[in-house]
Scaffold this motif. Structure first.
Motif, PDB file in Angstrom:
ATOM      1  N   GLN A 199       0.831  -1.206   0.000  1.00 54.38           N
ATOM      2  CA  GLN A 199       0.000   0.000   0.000  1.00 54.38           C
ATOM      3  C   GLN A 199       0.866   1.258   0.000  1.00 54.38           C
ATOM      4  OE1 GLN A 199      -2.671   0.130   3.267  1.00 54.38           O
ATOM      5  NE2 GLN A 199      -3.715   1.993   2.605  1.00 54.38           N
ATOM      6  N   GLN A 203       1.053   4.240  -2.846  1.00 50.05           N
ATOM      7  CA  GLN A 203       0.866   5.642  -2.500  1.00 50.05           C
ATOM      8  C   GLN A 203       2.076   6.490  -2.915  1.00 50.05           C
ATOM      9  OE1 GLN A 203       0.047   5.627   1.666  1.00 50.05           O
ATOM     10  NE2 GLN A 203      -2.070   4.854   1.440  1.00 50.05           N
ATOM     11  N   GLN A 250      -4.113  13.856  -2.274  1.00 47.83           N
ATOM     12  CA  GLN A 250      -3.479  13.381  -1.036  1.00 47.83           C
ATOM     13  C   GLN A 250      -4.527  13.015   0.027  1.00 47.83           C
ATOM     14  OE1 GLN A 250      -0.809  16.533   0.030  1.00 47.83           O
ATOM     15  NE2 GLN A 250       0.892  15.743  -1.241  1.00 47.83           N
ATOM     16  N   GLU A 251      -5.579  13.865   0.100  1.00 45.53           N
ATOM     17  CA  GLU A 251      -6.652  13.560   1.039  1.00 45.53           C
ATOM     18  C   GLU A 251      -7.362  12.264   0.637  1.00 45.53           C
ATOM     19  OE1 GLU A 251      -9.447  16.688   1.370  1.00 45.53           O
ATOM     20  OE2 GLU A 251     -10.634  15.687   2.931  1.00 45.53           O
ATOM     21  N   GLN A 252      -7.581  12.113  -0.678  1.00 44.21           N
ATOM     22  CA  GLN A 252      -8.212  10.879  -1.156  1.00 44.21           C
ATOM     23  C   GLN A 252      -7.333   9.660  -0.878  1.00 44.21           C
ATOM     24  OE1 GLN A 252      -9.059  11.581  -5.284  1.00 44.21           O
ATOM     25  NE2 GLN A 252     -10.797  12.971  -4.881  1.00 44.21           N
ATOM     26  N   LEU A 253      -6.011   9.876  -1.011  1.00 49.21           N
ATOM     27  CA  LEU A 253      -5.089   8.762  -0.725  1.00 49.21           C
ATOM     28  C   LEU A 253      -5.162   8.362   0.745  1.00 49.21           C
ATOM     29  CD1 LEU A 253      -1.924   9.723  -2.823  1.00 49.21           C
ATOM     30  CD2 LEU A 253      -3.471   7.815  -3.225  1.00 49.21           C
ATOM     31  N   ALA A 254      -5.244   9.374   1.623  1.00 55.21           N
ATOM     32  CA  ALA A 254      -5.345   9.079   3.062  1.00 55.21           C
ATOM     33  C   ALA A 254      -6.623   8.312   3.359  1.00 55.21           C
ATOM     34  CB  ALA A 254      -5.289  10.373   3.862  1.00 55.21           C
ATOM     35  N   LEU A 255      -7.744   8.775   2.731  1.00 60.45           N
ATOM     36  CA  LEU A 255      -9.002   8.062   2.917  1.00 60.45           C
ATOM     37  C   LEU A 255      -8.926   6.645   2.360  1.00 60.45           C
ATOM     38  CD1 LEU A 255     -11.541  10.915   2.063  1.00 60.45           C
ATOM     39  CD2 LEU A 255     -10.971  10.013   4.327  1.00 60.45           C
ATOM     40  N   GLU A 257      -6.253   4.863   2.072  1.00 57.76           N
ATOM     41  CA  GLU A 257      -5.397   4.051   2.956  1.00 57.76           C
ATOM     42  C   GLU A 257      -6.202   3.519   4.145  1.00 57.76           C
ATOM     43  OE1 GLU A 257      -2.089   6.162   4.415  1.00 57.76           O
ATOM     44  OE2 GLU A 257      -1.282   4.490   5.568  1.00 57.76           O
ATOM     45  N   LYS A 258      -7.007   4.397   4.748  1.00 58.55           N
ATOM     46  CA  LYS A 258      -7.838   3.955   5.869  1.00 58.55           C
ATOM     47  C   LYS A 258      -8.844   2.905   5.413  1.00 58.55           C
ATOM     48  CE  LYS A 258      -7.528   8.294   8.480  1.00 58.55           C
ATOM     49  NZ  LYS A 258      -8.294   9.427   9.052  1.00 58.55           N
TER      50      LYS A 258
END
Length: 293
Positions: A199, A203, A250-255, A257-258
């Motif tokens: 993952q 990213q 980046q925000e979408q990537l963080a979401l 990832e979660k």
């Protein structure tokens, strides 16, 4: 010959004790006889006596005879206690528990057998010539008691060996369960690390791609700025838009990832690993309880 159910050694011990008791009894009888002889020699010197004088002599004789008889009975009781003490002391050395039946001491049939035994065997010349050493019971070397003790020792040793073997088996099972638990935990950590690395790599690729895009836009902006000042405003707007897109990505990537982590926890592999760990923990708890018992 009278038979009391004893072997020759024990029968000889009984004869020795009866010889001792008889000698004490004869000595006491002689003492009582001497009391009567003393009365005859000291008091019966006159031909006639009054009633009071006769009563006085008889009372005095009664006191003397009573004292001798009482002393003999007390001494006999104490002697029997010492004999029982010897028997019990020797029995305890071999971990035996002796029991006595006091009611049998008044058994007339047995008492008559003892009297007959004393008249026949005890008074025979063969018995009288036996060694008159101090009575002392020999160690119980008879086959019956020794065999029982040996069997009990062997049984306890076998039971001890079985318990040791069972303990070794339980320890082996416990060690095996601990090894399986360790392997399962290590496999789970490896799986989590592999998933996390994959993952993170994905990213990083996306971030690198976005950074390349931003760098290209910036380069194009700078190149366009020097070539055409008129399009500077448009390029700046494009740059701001690209930065916003980068932040949004980046925000979408963080979401993502979660969300990916949440999906991983719901996967069959993760649930299986978790169930294996739970079962191993329960097995270890059960084995520990059995070891404590």
């Amino acid at each position: 010959m009278a038979d009391f159910g004893f072997n020759e050694h024990h029968q000889n011990e009984i004869i020795n004790y009866m010889r001792f008791a008889r000698s004490k009894r004869l000595l006491r009888v002689k003492t009582i006889d001497s009391c009567f002889e003393e009365l005859k020699d000291s008091r019966l010197v006159e031909e006639t006596f009054t009633v009071d004088e006769v009563r006085e002599m008889l009372d005095g004789l009664q006191m003397v005879v009573r004292g001798e008889v009482e002393m003999e009975l007390i001494n006999t009781a104490h002697t029997n206690v010492l004999l029982l003490r010897q028997l019990f002391s020797q029995a305890e050395k071999f971990y035996l528990r002796l029991q006595s039946d006091v009611s049998e001491l008044e058994n007339r049939e047995l008492l008559e057998q003892v009297a007959e035994f004393e008249k026949t065997d005890f008074t025979s010349a063969n018995k009288m010539n036996q060694e008159a050493s101090k009575p002392k019971l020999a160690p119980l070397n008879e086959g019956g008691v020794s065999e029982l003790l040996n069997k009990e020792i062997v049984r306890l040793q076998e039971e001890n060996d079985k318990l040791k073997s069972r303990l070794r088996t339980l320890e082996s099972q416990a060690m095996s369960a601990l090894d399986e638990k360790t392997k399962a935990e290590r496999a789970l950590k490896d799986l989590q690390r592999t998933q996390g690395e994959q993952q993170l790599c994905s990213q990083m690729k996306e971030i690198s791609s976005l950074e390349d895009t931003v760098a290209a836009l910036k380069e194009g902006y700078e190149r366009s700025l020097s070539a055409n000042a008129a399009s500077q405003k448009d390029l700046q707007e494009n740059l701001v838009t690209a930065k916003h897109d980068l932040l949004r990505v980046q925000e979408q990537l963080a979401l993502a990832e979660k969300e990916l982590e949440k999906k991983f926890q719901q996967t069959a592999a993760y649930r299986n690993m978790k169930e294996i760990l739970t079962k191993k923990n329960e097995q270890i708890k059960e084995i520990r309880k059995r070891l404590q018992k």
